[in-house]
Design an enzyme around this catalytic site. Sequence first.
Site, PDB file in Angstrom:
ATOM      1  CE  LYS A 263      -3.042   2.774   3.027  1.00 14.81           C
ATOM      2  NZ  LYS A 263      -3.927   2.831   4.221  1.00 14.81           N
ATOM      3  CG  ASP A 268      -5.323   8.179   4.414  1.00 15.98           C
ATOM      4  OD1 ASP A 268      -6.243   8.807   3.833  1.00 15.98           O
ATOM      5  OD2 ASP A 268      -5.523   7.204   5.161  1.00 15.98           O
ATOM      6  CE  LYS A 275      -6.363   9.134   7.851  1.00 11.67           C
ATOM      7  NZ  LYS A 275      -7.010   8.087   8.641  1.00 11.67           N
ATOM      8  CG  ASP A 286      -1.705   5.491   4.924  1.00 10.13           C
ATOM      9  OD1 ASP A 286      -1.540   4.459   5.603  1.00 10.13           O
ATOM     10  OD2 ASP A 286      -2.799   5.802   4.406  1.00 10.13           O
ATOM     11  CG  ASP A 345      -9.672   7.960   6.510  1.00  9.40           C
ATOM     12  OD1 ASP A 345      -8.586   7.857   5.894  1.00  9.40           O
ATOM     13  OD2 ASP A 345      -9.745   8.214   7.729  1.00  9.40           O
ATOM     14  CD  GLU A 347      -6.499   5.434   2.451  1.00  8.40           C
ATOM     15  OE1 GLU A 347      -7.465   5.549   3.235  1.00  8.40           O
ATOM     16  OE2 GLU A 347      -5.347   5.180   2.835  1.00  8.40           O
ATOM     17  NE  ARG A 349     -10.709  -0.831   3.960  1.00  7.45           N
ATOM     18  CZ  ARG A 349     -11.280  -0.952   5.147  1.00  7.45           C
ATOM     19  NH1 ARG A 349     -12.436  -1.586   5.270  1.00  7.45           N
ATOM     20  NH2 ARG A 349     -10.723  -0.448   6.228  1.00  7.45           N
TER      21      ARG A 349
HETATM   22  N1  BES Z   1      -4.055   4.836   6.861  1.00  6.80           N
HETATM   23  C1  BES Z   1      -5.194   4.621   7.684  1.00  6.80           C
HETATM   24  C2  BES Z   1      -4.897   3.667   8.846  1.00  6.80           C
HETATM   25  C3  BES Z   1      -3.899   4.157   9.857  1.00  6.80           C
HETATM   26  C4  BES Z   1      -4.321   4.825  10.983  1.00  6.80           C
HETATM   27  C5  BES Z   1      -2.557   3.897   9.689  1.00  6.80           C
HETATM   28  C6  BES Z   1      -3.404   5.260  11.908  1.00  6.80           C
HETATM   29  C7  BES Z   1      -1.637   4.331  10.627  1.00  6.80           C
HETATM   30  C8  BES Z   1      -2.053   5.016  11.743  1.00  6.80           C
HETATM   31  C9  BES Z   1      -6.333   4.029   6.866  1.00  6.80           C
HETATM   32  O1  BES Z   1      -6.379   4.438   5.541  1.00  6.80           O
HETATM   33  C10 BES Z   1      -7.605   4.478   7.494  1.00  6.80           C
HETATM   34  O2  BES Z   1      -7.870   5.647   7.489  1.00  6.80           O
HETATM   35  N2  BES Z   1      -8.376   3.531   8.007  1.00  6.80           N
HETATM   36  C11 BES Z   1      -9.619   3.825   8.649  1.00  6.80           C
HETATM   37  C12 BES Z   1     -10.648   2.850   8.138  1.00  6.80           C
HETATM   38  C13 BES Z   1     -12.042   3.205   8.531  1.00  6.80           C
HETATM   39  C14 BES Z   1     -12.496   4.471   7.843  1.00  6.80           C
HETATM   40  C15 BES Z   1     -12.947   2.059   8.154  1.00  6.80           C
HETATM   41  C16 BES Z   1      -9.398   3.663  10.143  1.00  6.80           C
HETATM   42  O3  BES Z   1      -8.655   2.771  10.563  1.00  6.80           O
HETATM   43  O4  BES Z   1      -9.946   4.470  10.892  1.00  6.80           O
HETATM   44 ZN    ZN Z   2      -4.605   5.018   4.700  1.00  9.24          ZN
HETATM   45 MN    MN Z   3      -7.444   6.265   5.307  1.00  6.99          MN
END
Ligand code: BES
Ligand code: ZN
Ligand code: MN
Length: 501
Positions: A263, A268, A275, A286, A345, A347, A349
């Site tokens: 990834k 992000d 966010k 990210d 967010d 994204e 996946r």
């Molecule tokens: N890149 C983030 C996950 C992340 C969070 C990595 C903190 C490192 C530190 C990912 O893209 C994300 O935003 N995931 C969301 C998914 C949710 C919207 C279903 C999450 O984990 O909140």
């Molecule tokens: Zn992300």
């Molecule tokens: Mn995200």
Amino acid sequence: MKIAFAKPSLPTEGAVAVAVLEGKVLSASAHKLDDEADGLLSRAIATSRFEGKKGQTLMILAPAGLGVSRVLLIGLGKAKDMDAQGAQAFGGTAVAQLLTSGETDLVVAVDALEGSALSPAEFAAQAGLGARLRAYRFDKYMTKQKKEDKPSLKKATMQVEAAADAKAAFARLDKIADGVFLTRDVVSEPANVIHPESLAAVAETLKDLNVEVEVLGEKQMKKLGMGSLLGVGQGSEHESKLVIMRWQGAADKDAAPIAFIGKGVTFDSGGISIKPAGGMEDMKWDMAGAGAVIGAMKALAGRKAKVNAVGVVGLVENMPSGTAQRPGDVVTSMSGQTIEVINTDAEGRLVLADALWYTQDRFKPKFMIDLATLTGAIIISLGSEYAGLFASDDTLADRLAAAGKAVGEQLWRLPLGEAYDKQIKSDIADMKNTGGREGGSITAAQFLKRFTNNVAWAHLDIAGMAWSKKDTATCPKGATAFGVRLLDRLVADFYEDKPGK
Ligand code: BES
Ligand code: ZN
Ligand code: MN
């Protein structure tokens, strides 16, 4: 900093690090030095609380007449527990204590340890690796660093009887460190410097090591039908890229490759599902999954691993703008499956969906392993001790866990299953991109699984591991390059041509 190997001889200047085992038991070198210095070491230990426990240190400023200016005692713990990681920590701890001390030369004395499975040559080589890994700095943007904060150490010499063997063993480890450093560099860079185009350009430097590198742009990805990946990048000024790296090191060039997928969200913001501001700067890293895949390919090519390996990284920037993807949008992936984007967010996946499908479709790999900073939920589950492991194949899962254990990059397997898969049903498309808060890391993995086309697959959620808030024995705080040593070890232990085969 240069890492060298030499036969034991008492240095006449600089610093010397020697080992002490638990229970204040001096190593042979420490003993010798203690005799040389009329009991200086024993007296220092007697007046301190240093016991030789693993990780303990005691710095002694040497009196005139000894030659060396400082003696650093490092606790090793019990000899029988000494392993490669212990040896790395020994070398790393020595460097950590002396890097900015004003000293330019360090001698690390490596002794044979009775009861340890580690040979002195391997001990010294691993100590050399630890020393190099701990000396890493990312300070290129510090224009006003004080002199006393800058590294002074120029050379760390591992002294060991079997110096030639140690040097030979280190040559291989040195290539792995090259991969680790490349990963740490790109993960540390801010998102105005590392974006899809510039990260693709970094991957292209692997051509120097005879890695074939192809870079697909948006036009080519559109033709392939990668609507899932492209949707994530459509709000950004930067062009999305898919980078394909191939290392053909096996004797049989036609043998099916193994495949690593990363990834690479270079920033992000969350997109329209933006966010919160606090901590958003972390999202420059990210792309750590992609960074690890690029670094692992560098390590494999650098040490000329006898394996056919493919690295595929999906590089996008997730930004909100007038052209950005909206919550509720439906995209069609390369697999033909449609996705309702509930949350922009989620994204990562979406990027991996097309990268995974493309990889299996084009390369028919033995298996696929993806690495991704995929969910915040995995940090809640496992903290910063283990990365989450999900797999459709038990052998692959077991081998990954074993490789992780061997290099100190630990994995903890979590379940997959039908019931979790149901959470990503959509009312309008084949699936939606979020499954709610419950089991958030698992439903993310279920989503990925739908794009593996039943090829053996494992997913490493490294969100809690890619960045360290504190220094460790072999890594200063910041980018860790988690995954590089793990993938290298997996290949070395299970997937390389063996001599005579
Ligand atoms: N890149 C983030 C996950 C992340 C969070 C990595 C903190 C490192 C530190 C990912 O893209 C994300 O935003 N995931 C969301 C998914 C949710 C919207 C279903 C999450 O984990 O909140
Ligand atoms: Zn992300
Ligand atoms: Mn995200």
